[in-house]
Motif scaffolding. Structure first.
Motif, PDB file in Angstrom:
ATOM      1  N   GLU A  70       2.155   2.356  -0.757  1.00 49.73           N
ATOM      2  CA  GLU A  70       2.931   1.812  -1.866  1.00 49.73           C
ATOM      3  C   GLU A  70       2.995   0.290  -1.769  1.00 49.73           C
ATOM      4  N   ARG A  71       3.187  -0.395  -2.909  1.00 51.93           N
ATOM      5  CA  ARG A  71       3.225  -1.847  -2.966  1.00 51.93           C
ATOM      6  C   ARG A  71       4.563  -2.374  -2.463  1.00 51.93           C
ATOM      7  N   ALA A  72       4.508  -3.467  -1.703  1.00 55.15           N
ATOM      8  CA  ALA A  72       5.729  -4.058  -1.158  1.00 55.15           C
ATOM      9  C   ALA A  72       6.645  -4.530  -2.283  1.00 55.15           C
ATOM     10  N   ALA A  73       6.069  -5.050  -3.368  1.00 55.18           N
ATOM     11  CA  ALA A  73       6.881  -5.552  -4.470  1.00 55.18           C
ATOM     12  C   ALA A  73       7.668  -4.425  -5.133  1.00 55.18           C
ATOM     13  N   ASP A  74       7.018  -3.246  -5.295  1.00 54.09           N
ATOM     14  CA  ASP A  74       7.714  -2.115  -5.909  1.00 54.09           C
ATOM     15  C   ASP A  74       8.846  -1.624  -5.016  1.00 54.09           C
TER      16      ASP A  74
END
Length: 476
Positions: A70-74
């Protein structure tokens, strides 16, 4: 100055609820400028977001999902933190372990229930392990410092303690090793990371060593740096360079050169030993006044000259060789204008002929008509010397009786000569003739190749004596 449109756009963005950073990015200016403009316009910046503290389990969950792709920003938007925080937790978990993500309350909540009091055997085992750890720390300290038993742990640097803790962690555990070495956990990981990082000055080290060795071990870090700064072309940046051209100047600070020389064991030779004395009493000899003494009460001298060949100083120094019974004597004439050796003579006897040869060379180089200062050695008070000085128009000057500081300029040259040329070298098997030839070559290098610091217009300039004279139009 920013245009009016930029200021208005930044203030409107703040009034609309944008953060100061967002307003700065939108208007294309600095955050500080936005703060000042908003304050001047009476627009209050949006309140700071409250810090978010997540429990250990939540941090572990986010890190696991980040590892799963998963993306760190999300993840950061979901948890109300920054993407940098999520990425930082993953890095700390990898490098320092799960404890690095825990607060004191997390650690206390997970602490095991108190056990029963340890038995006498368990206490004895714990004590033995503690003593083994102390002994291992002492042995490691001695090994690092290369000293006899009794080496002090406080002499170790943080990097050396971190390396020792890394060696002991597998046997005693990291926590015990750090406690025994009085080393914080953060410092331990910081020093390990620094040790494993590539050397940013790897390309500079051989140039520093080459400059030091080319001087015969005479240069300290200041003149090594000055030597590196010489050359033609644009300066090269030393830090992070993959390679450096020795023919081009290198831009590097004295601090970096000093550290590299210390790490490489490059140390300029230090002065020692006393000099030969030619003093042989006063009676029956022709003395002369001390023309370099400005104020006898305050012991002030003027060891300067306005032009080359105006004031020279002289003396005799002695060299003893291990495998030749003969001693070698040097009689130089040193120019007070810039320290140049205007003339010199070398021989195996401190005779009248030795100083007569030096005087003839000085007259040929300076053209006569100069002041020549010496100590009260017998050579400089004989009828032959007085007559030769008079015929050449040389004005004699002499130190006071038993007062060597009166000839400090020449003493300083001898000290530099002994440190940079004579002491610290193996002269076994060297004859007086070969030594005289090497001494003459060193004096040539001293005049034409050795960097010297000159004060020019209130700033320090490094140049050779011969090079500076050519630069100032005083020599061809």
């Amino acid at each position: 100055m920013y245009p009016l449109e930029t200021r208005e756009l930044a203030v409107e963005a703040v009034a609309a609820g944008f953060s100061l950073t967002e307003a700065a990015e939108l208007a294309g200016c600095s955050r500080t400028a936005v703060v000042n403009w908003a304050k001047a316009a009476g627009v209050a910046p949006p309140p700071r977001k409250k810090a978010v503290y997540l429990p250990f389990d939540r941090k572990m969950e986010l890190v696991a999902r980040l590892e799963a792709g998963e993306r760190a920003a999300d993840l950061a938007a979901e948890a109300g933190v920054t993407a940098a925080a999520v990425s930082g937790w993953r890095r700390r978990l990898r490098e320092e372990g799960a404890l690095s993500l825990m607060t004191d309350s997390d650690i206390a909540a997970r602490a095991p229930e108190p056990r029963e009091a340890p038995s006498e055997l368990e206490e004895l085992r714990a004590r033995c392990e503690e003593l083994e750890l102390r002994n291992a720390v002492l042995e490691g300290t001695i090994d690092i410092l290369k000293k006899d038993p009794g080496a002090d742990l406080s002499a170790l640097t943080a990097a050396e303690r971190a390396a020792l803790a890394d060696r002991l962690r597998g046997r005693f555990g990291l926590r015990a090793a750090l406690a025994a070495l009085s080393l914080p956990r953060s410092t331990f990981y910081d020093r390990l990371a620094a040790a494993s990082a590539p050397d940013p000055y790897a390309a500079l080290r051989p140039l520093v060593r080459a400059a030091f060795e080319a001087s015969g071990g005479a240069y300290g870090y200041r003149r090594v740096r000055a030597e590196l700064a010489r050359g033609a072309g644009a300066p090269q940046r030393a830090r992070g360079a993959a390679g450096l051209d020795p023919a081009r100047p290198v831009a590097v600070s004295e601090k970096v050169v000093r550290r590299i020389m210390a790490e490489e064991g490059l140390r300029a030779r230090a002065p020692r030993a006393a000099r030969y004395s030619s003093y042989a009493g006063e009676e029956g000899r022709a003395a002369a006044p001390n023309l370099l003494l400005v104020d006898a009460g305050r012991d002030l001298h003027d060891f300067s000259a306005a032009a080359p060949g105006e004031v020279l100083v002289t003396d005799i120094t002695e060299f003893r060789l291990p495998d030749d019974p003969r001693k070698v004597y040097l009689s130089p004439a040193v120019d007070l204008f810039d320290g140049d050796v205007a003339a010199f003579s070398v021989g195996t006897s401190p005779s009248k002929a030795l100083v007569a040869e030096m005087l003839a060379g000085a007259v040929a180089a300076a053209g006569g008509g100069f002041t020549l200062h010496s100590d009260r050695g017998w050579h400089y008070r004989t009828p032959d010397w007085v007559r030769a000085c008079g015929e050449a128009g040389v004005e004699r000057s002499m130190s006071r009786k038993g007062h060597s500081p009166d000839n400090a300029a020449c003493e300083g040259f001898f000290g530099r000569l002994k440190v940079e040329f004579f002491h610290g070298r193996d002269w076994r098997g060297v004859s007086a003739e070969r030594f005289a030839a090497e001494l003459a070559e060193w004096i040539r290098w001293y005049r034409e190749g050795r960097l010297k610091a000159f004060d020019e217009g209130g700033r320090k300039v490094y140049d050779t004596i011969a090079g500076r004279r050519r630069r100032l139009g005083l020599a061809a």
